[in-house]
Design a protein around this motif. Structure first.
Motif, PDB file in Angstrom:
ATOM      1  N   TRP A 102     -12.677   1.033  -6.567  1.00 24.13           N
ATOM      2  CA  TRP A 102     -13.474   1.804  -5.598  1.00 24.13           C
ATOM      3  C   TRP A 102     -14.369   0.885  -4.775  1.00 24.13           C
ATOM      4  O   TRP A 102     -14.541   1.099  -3.577  1.00 24.13           O
ATOM      5  CB  TRP A 102     -14.301   2.870  -6.297  1.00 24.13           C
ATOM      6  N   GLU A 157     -17.674   4.060  -2.989  1.00 27.12           N
ATOM      7  CA  GLU A 157     -18.122   4.317  -4.348  1.00 27.12           C
ATOM      8  C   GLU A 157     -18.582   5.762  -4.557  1.00 27.12           C
ATOM      9  O   GLU A 157     -18.549   6.264  -5.671  1.00 27.12           O
ATOM     10  CB  GLU A 157     -19.226   3.342  -4.734  1.00 27.12           C
ATOM     11  N   GLU A 182     -17.076   8.442  -3.593  1.00 24.98           N
ATOM     12  CA  GLU A 182     -15.883   9.149  -4.048  1.00 24.98           C
ATOM     13  C   GLU A 182     -15.551   8.793  -5.487  1.00 24.98           C
ATOM     14  O   GLU A 182     -15.021   9.614  -6.225  1.00 24.98           O
ATOM     15  CB  GLU A 182     -14.690   8.852  -3.134  1.00 24.98           C
ATOM     16  N   ALA A 183     -15.843   7.586  -5.910  1.00 23.96           N
ATOM     17  CA  ALA A 183     -15.538   7.154  -7.272  1.00 23.96           C
ATOM     18  C   ALA A 183     -16.280   8.003  -8.296  1.00 23.96           C
ATOM     19  O   ALA A 183     -15.692   8.471  -9.271  1.00 23.96           O
ATOM     20  CB  ALA A 183     -15.900   5.683  -7.457  1.00 23.96           C
ATOM     21  N   ALA A 190     -19.911   3.780 -11.441  1.00 22.92           N
ATOM     22  CA  ALA A 190     -19.734   4.023 -10.010  1.00 22.92           C
ATOM     23  C   ALA A 190     -21.012   4.538  -9.352  1.00 22.92           C
ATOM     24  O   ALA A 190     -21.181   4.427  -8.144  1.00 22.92           O
ATOM     25  CB  ALA A 190     -18.595   5.008  -9.776  1.00 22.92           C
TER      26      ALA A 190
END
Length: 86
Positions: A37, A43, A45-46, A74
């Protein structure tokens, strides 16, 4: 999955699984997804992926279990901590 040390978790993730009252707690020190990511550059979205993925994965196995992502690399935490109760 984690109690039986599924192969990807055993060889790729650096994790420690311990029994807690009514379930297990998983501490992850190394997660290759975080590196991916970061490389992609998204990040945010991670952390959404991790939170959704673990909850759905374990609820599929046992719909009555409670899954909590207590910390997440994350999101900037030093490790990931997943509690699976029930």
């Amino acid at each position: 999955i984690l109690e039986n040390f599924d192969m990807p978790y055993t060889f790729t993730w650096d994790l420690d699984v311990k029994d807690v009252e009514d379930g297990i707690e998983v501490n992850v020190d190394y997660c290759p997804l975080v590196e991916t990511w970061k490389w992609i550059g998204d990040e945010k979205e991670a952390s959404t992926y991790c939170d959704t993925c673990y909850k759905k994965m374990f609820k599929k196995i046992n719909p009555d279990c409670q899954v909590e992502l207590c910390s997440c690399k994350a999101k900037g935490d030093s490790n990931c901590n997943i509690r699976i109760l029930g």
